[in-house]
Design an enzyme around this catalytic site. Structure first.
Site, PDB file in Angstrom:
ATOM      1  N   ASP A  25       0.788  -1.243   0.000  1.00  0.00           N
ATOM      2  CA  ASP A  25       0.000   0.000   0.000  1.00  0.00           C
ATOM      3  C   ASP A  25       0.822   1.297   0.000  1.00  0.00           C
ATOM      4  O   ASP A  25       0.467   2.267   0.702  1.00  0.00           O
ATOM      5  CB  ASP A  25      -0.956   0.012   1.202  1.00  0.00           C
ATOM      6  CG  ASP A  25      -1.920  -1.157   1.200  1.00  0.00           C
ATOM      7  OD1 ASP A  25      -1.915  -1.936   0.237  1.00  0.00           O
ATOM      8  OD2 ASP A  25      -2.680  -1.302   2.176  1.00  0.00           O
ATOM      9  N   LYS A 130      -6.740  -4.791  -2.996  1.00  0.00           N
ATOM     10  CA  LYS A 130      -7.359  -5.423  -1.824  1.00  0.00           C
ATOM     11  C   LYS A 130      -8.347  -4.467  -1.159  1.00  0.00           C
ATOM     12  O   LYS A 130      -8.057  -3.286  -1.006  1.00  0.00           O
ATOM     13  CB  LYS A 130      -6.270  -5.873  -0.834  1.00  0.00           C
ATOM     14  CG  LYS A 130      -5.417  -4.750  -0.253  1.00  0.00           C
ATOM     15  CD  LYS A 130      -4.280  -5.351   0.561  1.00  0.00           C
ATOM     16  CE  LYS A 130      -3.485  -4.359   1.350  1.00  0.00           C
ATOM     17  NZ  LYS A 130      -4.214  -3.529   2.298  1.00  0.00           N
ATOM     18  N   VAL A 158       3.269   0.303   4.225  1.00  0.00           N
ATOM     19  CA  VAL A 158       2.559   1.067   5.257  1.00  0.00           C
ATOM     20  C   VAL A 158       1.147   0.536   5.458  1.00  0.00           C
ATOM     21  O   VAL A 158       0.557  -0.001   4.541  1.00  0.00           O
ATOM     22  CB  VAL A 158       2.517   2.563   4.889  1.00  0.00           C
ATOM     23  CG1 VAL A 158       3.925   3.122   4.813  1.00  0.00           C
ATOM     24  CG2 VAL A 158       1.772   2.821   3.576  1.00  0.00           C
ATOM     25  N   THR A 159       0.625   0.771   6.693  1.00  0.00           N
ATOM     26  CA  THR A 159       1.375   1.166   7.867  1.00  0.00           C
ATOM     27  C   THR A 159       1.768  -0.077   8.646  1.00  0.00           C
ATOM     28  O   THR A 159       1.107  -1.110   8.556  1.00  0.00           O
ATOM     29  CB  THR A 159       0.541   2.110   8.785  1.00  0.00           C
ATOM     30  OG1 THR A 159      -0.633   1.419   9.246  1.00  0.00           O
ATOM     31  CG2 THR A 159       0.139   3.372   8.067  1.00  0.00           C
ATOM     32  N   CYS A 163      -1.829  -2.469   7.858  1.00  0.00           N
ATOM     33  CA  CYS A 163      -1.837  -3.394   6.722  1.00  0.00           C
ATOM     34  C   CYS A 163      -0.623  -4.312   6.665  1.00  0.00           C
ATOM     35  O   CYS A 163      -0.731  -5.453   6.213  1.00  0.00           O
ATOM     36  CB  CYS A 163      -2.030  -2.621   5.429  1.00  0.00           C
ATOM     37  SG  CYS A 163      -3.709  -1.935   5.319  1.00  0.00           S
ATOM     38  N   GLN A 203       9.025 -13.624  21.225  1.00  0.00           N
ATOM     39  CA  GLN A 203       8.690 -15.023  21.534  1.00  0.00           C
ATOM     40  C   GLN A 203       9.321 -15.986  20.510  1.00  0.00           C
ATOM     41  O   GLN A 203       8.699 -16.947  20.070  1.00  0.00           O
ATOM     42  CB  GLN A 203       7.172 -15.230  21.588  1.00  0.00           C
ATOM     43  CG  GLN A 203       6.465 -14.305  22.581  1.00  0.00           C
ATOM     44  CD  GLN A 203       4.981 -14.583  22.624  1.00  0.00           C
ATOM     45  OE1 GLN A 203       4.551 -15.690  22.922  1.00  0.00           O
ATOM     46  NE2 GLN A 203       4.186 -13.563  22.332  1.00  0.00           N
TER      47      GLN A 203
HETATM   48  N1  TIU Z   1      -2.525   0.369   4.328  1.00  0.00           N
HETATM   49  C1  TIU Z   1      -2.954   0.593   5.555  1.00  0.00           C
HETATM   50  O1  TIU Z   1      -2.220   0.415   6.526  1.00  0.00           O
HETATM   51  N2  TIU Z   1      -4.236   1.117   5.705  1.00  0.00           N
HETATM   52  C2  TIU Z   1      -4.631   1.952   6.725  1.00  0.00           C
HETATM   53  O2  TIU Z   1      -5.778   2.375   6.773  1.00  0.00           O
HETATM   54  N3  TIU Z   1      -3.666   2.292   7.633  1.00  0.00           N
HETATM   55  C3  TIU Z   1      -3.778   3.187   8.659  1.00  0.00           C
HETATM   56  O3  TIU Z   1      -2.856   3.252   9.474  1.00  0.00           O
HETATM   57  N4  TIU Z   1      -4.861   3.954   8.747  1.00  0.00           N
END
Ligand code: TIU
Length: 224
Positions: A25, A130, A158-159, A163, A203
């Protein structure tokens, strides 16, 4: 001899023929002002730190001939794949599907949905659209990886705690060895980034391994 990646909690031997780089993303909607990330109240400049490390690993992975997968979070223009629970959540400045400076927020085909130019996919690379946070949910990612006999995923994007984490958890339960590229991930909340990475390697590697772009570039250089 197979290459080894320096990682936490232990070094990992991998076969480049069965390893994929998965970039999660890295879209304008998350990294640039006026997109989905900013509507949620975030400082989107925090995510820029992940771009140069991902560029370095992407170049090394292309040279080493790895399967490269880019994902994009987003929805169909009619929002038929967006559950009300996602559409209605919170108090954003603009909801998913609303018009913004980069087109409709988080909608496929709009300028904001595109991957940032520095990391744009090239011919032969897989792009997975997705609707959810995880890259396996409601996509053909599993089929793509099975067809290529992929066993190890190098994951960045990210993030970190949303995701990237969801995808690594999904992949771990499906039997993939997952290596998070620490500096190739970023979050709007630096403490979530730090703890998110720690949770993966804790762990004895409960969800996988955590490495760095430098370690991955070194390992991939040896794989050529
Ligand atoms: N790609 C992803 O992480 N989607 C989000 O909405 N992330 C946020 O941190 N909001």
């Amino acid at each position: 001899m197979l290459p080894v990646i320096a990682a936490d909690p232990a070094p990992l031997t991998f076969d480049p023929a069965t390893t994929a780089l998965v970039i999660i993303d890295m879209q304008r909607d998350f990294l640039e002002p006026g997109g989905f990330g900013e509507t949620l109240g975030n400082d989107v400049t925090l995510l820029q730190t992940a771009v140069p490390p991902i560029r370095a690993v992407l170049a090394a992975a292309r040279s080493a001939g790895l399967l490269i997968v880019h994902t994009r979070e987003g929805h169909k223009p009619d929002l038929s794949d967006a559950p009300p629970a996602k559409l209605e959540r919170g108090t954003p400045t603009a909801r998913i599907g609303a018009p913004g400076p980069m087109g409709r927020i988080l909608i496929r085909g709009e300028p904001g949905h595109a991957i940032v130019p520095e990391l744009a996919p090239i011919r032969g690379e897989v792009v997975i659209d997705k609707p959810g946070k995880g890259a396996f949910y409601a996509t053909d990612l599993g089929a793509v990886l099975s067809a290529r006999r992929i066993a190890t995923l190098l994951v960045c994007g990210v993030t970190t705690e949303v995701c990237v984490h969801t995808t690594i958890r999904e992949a771990n339960d499906r039997g993939y060895r997952c290596v998070a590229i620490g500096d190739g991930c970023a979050s709007y909340r630096p403490e979530f980034h730090r703890v998110g990475l720690a949770m993966i390697a804790a762990q004895g590697g409960i969800f996988g391994w955590v490495s760095s772009s430098a370690a991955e570039v070194e390992a991939l250089g040896g794989a050529r």
